[in-house]
Design an enzyme around this catalytic site. Structure first.
Site, PDB file in Angstrom:
ATOM      1  CB  CYS A 171      -0.962   0.001   1.177  1.00  0.00           C
ATOM      2  SG  CYS A 171      -2.088  -1.393   1.146  1.00  0.00           S
TER       3      CYS A 171
ATOM      4  CG  HIS B   4      -3.174   3.454   2.364  1.00  0.00           C
ATOM      5  ND1 HIS B   4      -3.768   3.080   1.179  1.00  0.00           N
ATOM      6  CD2 HIS B   4      -3.153   2.349   3.154  1.00  0.00           C
ATOM      7  CE1 HIS B   4      -4.081   1.789   1.245  1.00  0.00           C
ATOM      8  NE2 HIS B   4      -3.722   1.334   2.429  1.00  0.00           N
TER       9      HIS B   4
ATOM     10  CG  ASN C 204      -6.966  -0.655   1.580  1.00  0.00           C
ATOM     11  OD1 ASN C 204      -6.233  -0.337   0.638  1.00  0.00           O
ATOM     12  ND2 ASN C 204      -6.508  -1.026   2.751  1.00  0.00           N
TER      13      ASN C 204
HETATM   14  O1  UT7 Z   1      -3.896  -1.244   3.494  1.00  0.00           O
HETATM   15  C1  UT7 Z   1      -2.828  -1.764   4.235  1.00  0.00           C
HETATM   16  C2  UT7 Z   1      -2.981  -1.452   5.648  1.00  0.00           C
HETATM   17  N1  UT7 Z   1      -4.218  -2.003   6.135  1.00  0.00           N
HETATM   18  C3  UT7 Z   1      -4.824  -1.455   7.149  1.00  0.00           C
HETATM   19  O2  UT7 Z   1      -4.330  -0.475   7.626  1.00  0.00           O
HETATM   20  C4  UT7 Z   1      -6.034  -2.147   7.757  1.00  0.00           C
HETATM   21  C5  UT7 Z   1      -5.916  -2.090   9.248  1.00  0.00           C
HETATM   22  N2  UT7 Z   1      -6.923  -2.801  10.005  1.00  0.00           N
HETATM   23  C6  UT7 Z   1      -8.235  -2.526   9.957  1.00  0.00           C
HETATM   24  O3  UT7 Z   1      -8.684  -1.696   9.202  1.00  0.00           O
HETATM   25  C7  UT7 Z   1      -9.137  -3.205  10.950  1.00  0.00           C
HETATM   26  O4  UT7 Z   1      -8.344  -3.902  11.900  1.00  0.00           O
HETATM   27  C8  UT7 Z   1     -10.121  -4.207  10.315  1.00  0.00           C
HETATM   28  C9  UT7 Z   1     -11.174  -3.438   9.530  1.00  0.00           C
HETATM   29  C10 UT7 Z   1      -9.376  -5.168   9.430  1.00  0.00           C
HETATM   30  C11 UT7 Z   1     -10.842  -4.966  11.424  1.00  0.00           C
HETATM   31  O5  UT7 Z   1     -11.481  -4.066  12.304  1.00  0.00           O
HETATM   32  P1  UT7 Z   1     -11.271  -4.221  13.873  1.00  0.00           P
HETATM   33  O6  UT7 Z   1     -12.091  -3.181  14.481  1.00  0.00           O
HETATM   34  O7  UT7 Z   1      -9.799  -4.218  14.160  1.00  0.00           O
HETATM   35  O8  UT7 Z   1     -11.931  -5.619  14.152  1.00  0.00           O
HETATM   36  P2  UT7 Z   1     -11.263  -6.931  14.783  1.00  0.00           P
HETATM   37  O9  UT7 Z   1     -10.326  -7.576  13.835  1.00  0.00           O
HETATM   38  O10 UT7 Z   1     -10.790  -6.627  16.166  1.00  0.00           O
HETATM   39  O11 UT7 Z   1     -12.547  -7.804  14.917  1.00  0.00           O
HETATM   40  C12 UT7 Z   1     -13.624  -7.469  15.831  1.00  0.00           C
HETATM   41  C13 UT7 Z   1     -14.702  -8.514  15.660  1.00  0.00           C
HETATM   42  C14 UT7 Z   1     -14.147  -9.950  15.702  1.00  0.00           C
HETATM   43  O12 UT7 Z   1     -15.103 -10.757  16.337  1.00  0.00           O
HETATM   44  P3  UT7 Z   1     -14.934 -11.152  17.901  1.00  0.00           P
HETATM   45  O13 UT7 Z   1     -13.614 -11.871  17.976  1.00  0.00           O
HETATM   46  O14 UT7 Z   1     -14.955  -9.851  18.637  1.00  0.00           O
HETATM   47  O15 UT7 Z   1     -16.111 -12.016  18.120  1.00  0.00           O
HETATM   48  C15 UT7 Z   1     -14.055 -10.323  14.243  1.00  0.00           C
HETATM   49  O16 UT7 Z   1     -14.139 -11.717  14.046  1.00  0.00           O
HETATM   50  O17 UT7 Z   1     -15.319  -8.375  14.372  1.00  0.00           O
HETATM   51  C16 UT7 Z   1     -15.259  -9.610  13.684  1.00  0.00           C
HETATM   52  N3  UT7 Z   1     -15.161  -9.351  12.246  1.00  0.00           N
HETATM   53  C17 UT7 Z   1     -16.245  -9.141  11.482  1.00  0.00           C
HETATM   54  N4  UT7 Z   1     -17.551  -9.148  11.763  1.00  0.00           N
HETATM   55  C18 UT7 Z   1     -18.399  -8.885  10.770  1.00  0.00           C
HETATM   56  C19 UT7 Z   1     -14.050  -9.235  11.466  1.00  0.00           C
HETATM   57  N5  UT7 Z   1     -14.399  -8.950  10.207  1.00  0.00           N
HETATM   58  C20 UT7 Z   1     -15.748  -8.903  10.187  1.00  0.00           C
HETATM   59  C21 UT7 Z   1     -16.685  -8.634   9.168  1.00  0.00           C
HETATM   60  N6  UT7 Z   1     -17.989  -8.640   9.508  1.00  0.00           N
HETATM   61  N7  UT7 Z   1     -16.341  -8.370   7.906  1.00  0.00           N
END
Ligand code: UT7
Length: 330
Positions: free
Chosen positions: A112, A251, A281
């Site tokens: 990215c 980004h 993204n």
């Molecule tokens: O482009 C290169 C750089 N990339 C980035 O900078 C991306 C950085 N990361 C992010 O944008 C975020 O971490 C994500 C969008 C990928 C995830 O968001 P988050 O707020 O960090 O969520 P998380 O991974 O902590 O997940 C929270 C909950 C989990 O469930 P439990 O364990 O709390 O039950 C996940 O399993 O949300 C769940 N989850 C989803 N639920 C519904 C993860 N993805 C999804 C989804 N729909 N698509």
């Protein structure tokens, strides 16, 4: 005087197929509400069968050339994580599709952050006198490397391409790219990765490891930290303060990252541009796509002091400043 790289044209292209959050939620354990509130994304565009990264890159590149009023350049750089093939690079194919003849052409690989690294590389070609005009493209068909069953990545990424033309000019004129601040940390190589595709590891099975994986939570935290760090370094090198910045184009990884980053660097949130709701993204295409859309929407006006920042796999990151020039749209 060492010539500076000056932004002289820009353009972008999105693939035709629009994918809404509802369409993804129908096949993944997710919801429009989760995707919107956790990422800010409402939709993304996805390449249809047979549409290659080089096609999107050439589409964006043609518009950037038109915007700059040029028919020829001295070099073509393509930043991409999803080249048409692992070998050769995609840039010579793009140059060929654009009818640019035997121009210098190569890819830049920094996930990215790739477009920012490509801008820095093009600036070096111009500063050394190797090139006077460079076409710099960020292009991705990221959908090709996503695991369709992985809801954490499938909802975030989209396909697309953006391009700029850089020309040799004066360091003090509008559009001149300031000194870059770039960095990397290979100890984070496993946080954003497609594990297979390099030398074969005997223990691996044939089916595992070909999809993109990301440890989202850690990446989120590091993206804010490292972009903040490179922004401070880029401002310092340009002799500027955060109050001098009219617009941050970061980004487009996640709307929450962009808002957190604005807070981190002390920039009013409304000065951070985002169109992630419309395109998701798009990895290496994200910055030039955002620049073209922001310019078209009037969110970047001639004279605005603009800050660019990116973070991605590697890990890699970087930032640079410029004063927005008067530029035609392709
Ligand atoms: O482009 C290169 C750089 N990339 C980035 O900078 C991306 C950085 N990361 C992010 O944008 C975020 O971490 C994500 C969008 C990928 C995830 O968001 P988050 O707020 O960090 O969520 P998380 O991974 O902590 O997940 C929270 C909950 C989990 O469930 P439990 O364990 O709390 O039950 C996940 O399993 O949300 C769940 N989850 C989803 N639920 C519904 C993860 N993805 C999804 C989804 N729909 N698509």
């Amino acid at each position: 005087m060492t010539p500076a790289a000056v932004l002289a044209g820009l353009g972008s292209q999105l693939p035709p197929r629009l994918v809404t959050n509802d369409e993804l939620a129908a096949r993944l354990d997710s919801s429009d509400e989760w995707i919107r509130t956790r990422t800010g994304i409402r939709q993304r565009y996805v390449a249809t069968e047979g549409l290659l990264t080089s096609d999107l890159a050439a589409g964006a590149g043609a518009l950037a050339l038109k915007s700059a009023g040029l028919a020829q350049v001295d070099a073509v750089l393509v930043a991409t994580t999803t080249p048409d093939r692992p070998c050769p690079a995609t840039a010579p194919t793009v140059a060929e599709k654009l009818g640019l003849g035997q121009v210098a052409a190569f890819d830049v690989s920094a996930v990215c952050t790739g477009f920012l690294y490509a801008l820095a590389t093009a600036s070096g070609l111009i500063a050394s006198g190797t090139a006077r005009h460079v076409l710099v493209i960020g292009a991705e068909t990221f959908s090709r490397i996503l695991d369709p069953a992985d809801r954490a990545t499938s909802v975030i990424f989209g396909d697309g391409a953006g391009a700029v033309v850089l020309r040799a000019g004066h360091p003090e004129e509008p559009g001149a790219l300031g000194p870059f601040a770039l960095g990397s940390d290979g100890s984070g190589q496993d946080l954003i990765t497609v594990p297979r595709g390099g030398p074969p590891a005997p223990a691996e099975t044939a089916t595992d490891g070909y999809y993109f994986t990301m440890q989202g939570k850690t990446v989120f935290r590091l993206a804010v930290q490292r972009m903040g760090q490179s922004i401070r370094a880029a401002l310092d090198r340009a002799g500027l303060r955060i109050d001098d910045v009219d617009r941050l184009v970061g980004h487009q990884a996640n709307l929450r990252i962009l808002l957190r980053l604005a807070d981190e660097i002390g920039l009013p949130r409304e000065r951070s541009y985002s169109h992630i709701a419309e395109v998701g993204n798009t990895a290496a295409a994200s910055l030039p796509l955002a620049l073209d859309h922001a310019h078209a929407e009037g969110a970047l006006r001639p004279g605005d002091r603009v800050l660019l920042a990116a973070f991605g796999g590697g890990l890699t990151w970087g930032a640079v400043t410029l004063t927005w020039p008067a530029v035609d749209r392709g």
